[in-house]
Design a protein around this motif. Structure first.
Motif, mmCIF file in Angstrom:
data_model
loop_
_atom_site.group_PDB
_atom_site.id
_atom_site.type_symbol
_atom_site.label_atom_id
_atom_site.label_comp_id
_atom_site.label_asym_id
_atom_site.label_seq_id
_atom_site.Cartn_x
_atom_site.Cartn_y
_atom_site.Cartn_z
ATOM 1 N N ASP A 28 0.793 -1.225 0.000
ATOM 2 C CA ASP A 28 0.000 0.000 0.000
ATOM 3 C C ASP A 28 0.829 1.280 0.000
ATOM 4 O O ASP A 28 0.287 2.370 -0.050
ATOM 5 C CB ASP A 28 -1.017 0.005 1.147
ATOM 6 N N GLY A 29 2.151 1.156 0.080
ATOM 7 C CA GLY A 29 3.012 2.334 0.021
ATOM 8 C C GLY A 29 3.078 3.116 1.326
ATOM 9 O O GLY A 29 3.693 4.165 1.384
ATOM 10 N N ALA A 56 7.973 10.218 11.778
ATOM 11 C CA ALA A 56 6.903 10.944 11.077
ATOM 12 C C ALA A 56 7.488 12.081 10.243
ATOM 13 O O ALA A 56 7.092 12.282 9.086
ATOM 14 C CB ALA A 56 5.885 11.470 12.079
ATOM 15 N N ARG A 57 8.425 12.810 10.800
ATOM 16 C CA ARG A 57 9.056 13.925 10.082
ATOM 17 C C ARG A 57 9.870 13.419 8.887
ATOM 18 O O ARG A 57 9.807 13.975 7.788
ATOM 19 C CB ARG A 57 9.934 14.724 11.046
ATOM 20 N N HIS A 58 10.624 12.335 9.088
ATOM 21 C CA HIS A 58 11.450 11.778 8.013
ATOM 22 C C HIS A 58 10.602 11.426 6.797
ATOM 23 O O HIS A 58 10.894 11.856 5.680
ATOM 24 C CB HIS A 58 12.203 10.541 8.503
ATOM 25 N N GLU A 64 6.221 10.749 1.821
ATOM 26 C CA GLU A 64 5.697 9.399 1.984
ATOM 27 C C GLU A 64 4.834 9.320 3.239
ATOM 28 O O GLU A 64 5.030 10.079 4.185
ATOM 29 C CB GLU A 64 6.846 8.387 2.072
ATOM 30 N N GLU A 65 3.896 8.389 3.231
ATOM 31 C CA GLU A 65 2.994 8.210 4.369
ATOM 32 C C GLU A 65 3.575 7.228 5.370
ATOM 33 O O GLU A 65 4.249 6.275 5.001
ATOM 34 C CB GLU A 65 1.638 7.690 3.899
ATOM 35 N N GLN A 96 -2.611 17.313 18.203
ATOM 36 C CA GLN A 96 -2.872 18.469 17.358
ATOM 37 C C GLN A 96 -2.096 18.448 16.045
ATOM 38 O O GLN A 96 -2.596 18.890 15.023
ATOM 39 C CB GLN A 96 -2.541 19.758 18.124
ATOM 40 N N SER A 97 -0.874 17.930 16.071
ATOM 41 C CA SER A 97 -0.022 18.088 14.885
ATOM 42 C C SER A 97 0.352 16.790 14.169
ATOM 43 O O SER A 97 0.888 16.846 13.065
ATOM 44 C CB SER A 97 1.261 18.824 15.268
ATOM 45 N N MET A 98 0.096 15.645 14.764
ATOM 46 C CA MET A 98 0.491 14.379 14.144
ATOM 47 C C MET A 98 -0.647 13.370 14.209
ATOM 48 O O MET A 98 -0.613 12.420 15.003
ATOM 49 C CB MET A 98 1.737 13.811 14.818
ATOM 50 N N PRO A 99 -1.650 13.531 13.357
ATOM 51 C CA PRO A 99 -2.776 12.603 13.389
ATOM 52 C C PRO A 99 -2.405 11.189 12.944
ATOM 53 O O PRO A 99 -3.190 10.260 13.164
ATOM 54 C CB PRO A 99 -3.782 13.235 12.424
ATOM 55 N N ASN A 100 -1.231 11.009 12.367
ATOM 56 C CA ASN A 100 -0.796 9.675 11.943
ATOM 57 C C ASN A 100 -0.141 8.890 13.078
ATOM 58 O O ASN A 100 0.284 7.755 12.888
ATOM 59 C CB ASN A 100 0.158 9.769 10.749
ATOM 60 N N VAL A 101 -0.080 9.489 14.273
ATOM 61 C CA VAL A 101 0.451 8.806 15.449
ATOM 62 C C VAL A 101 -0.716 8.572 16.411
ATOM 63 O O VAL A 101 -1.383 9.508 16.829
ATOM 64 C CB VAL A 101 1.553 9.626 16.150
ATOM 65 N N THR A 102 -0.960 7.288 16.729
ATOM 66 C CA THR A 102 -2.049 6.944 17.641
ATOM 67 C C THR A 102 -1.486 6.287 18.890
ATOM 68 O O THR A 102 -0.356 5.788 18.895
ATOM 69 C CB THR A 102 -3.069 6.001 16.962
#
Length: 150
Positions: A28-29, A56-58, A64-65, A96-102
């Motif tokens: 899925d990339g 996440a920053r890298h 890339e996701e 607030q700033s990183m919705p890809n981290v749960t």
């Protein structure tokens, strides 16, 4: 000639079957990282958050996701407790700033803490209860996620 063609056809079918059975995230990339925290140690908690932010920053810089799950269990659940978390302000920043981290909170550990303390400890707003932190990590591993314990 017929045997050679049949052998090639079999190889293609087997190759396609192997590809189809590969973990879904491999194709899925999206990069997938699970971070374990199981110690009530502010330094380790900050290290987990630093790793999450750096990864996440890298990948963000590369366009890339990435999906990152922090799984807290055992004494590491203190990271996600609203009453004892030494990293509560950082967790608000992630929300607030990183919705890809749960952030996953182990319900087994929560039940044990509830029994010991006489009431259920409050969790930070961006924590999600999962049945078991260890089982969550096993299932993420089986789905092809990279598991790290910084």
């Amino acid at each position: 000639m017929r045997k050679t063609m049949l052998a090639c056809l079999c190889a293609m079918v087997l190759g396609a079957a192997a590809f189809a059975s590969a973990p879904a995230n491999a194709a899925d990339g999206v990069h997938h990282l699970a971070l374990q925290i199981s110690d009530n140690d502010p330094q380790k908690m900050n290290t987990v958050l630093n790793v999450a932010a750096n990864v996440a920053r890298h990948y963000g810089d590369l366009g890339e996701e990435v999906e990152i799950q922090v799984v807290a269990f055992n004494l590491g659940l203190h990271m996600l407790r609203a009453d004892t978390s030494p990293v509560q302000e950082r967790l608000k920043g992630f929300a607030q700033s990183m919705p890809n981290v749960t952030f996953d909170a182990c319900s087994n550990t929560l039940r044990g803490m509830t029994k010991a303390e006489g009431k259920e400890p409050p969790l930070v707003s961006n924590a999600v209860k999962v049945p078991s932190g260890a089982v969550t990590l096993i299932e993420l591993d089986e789905a092809g996620w990279t598991i790290l314990r910084p």
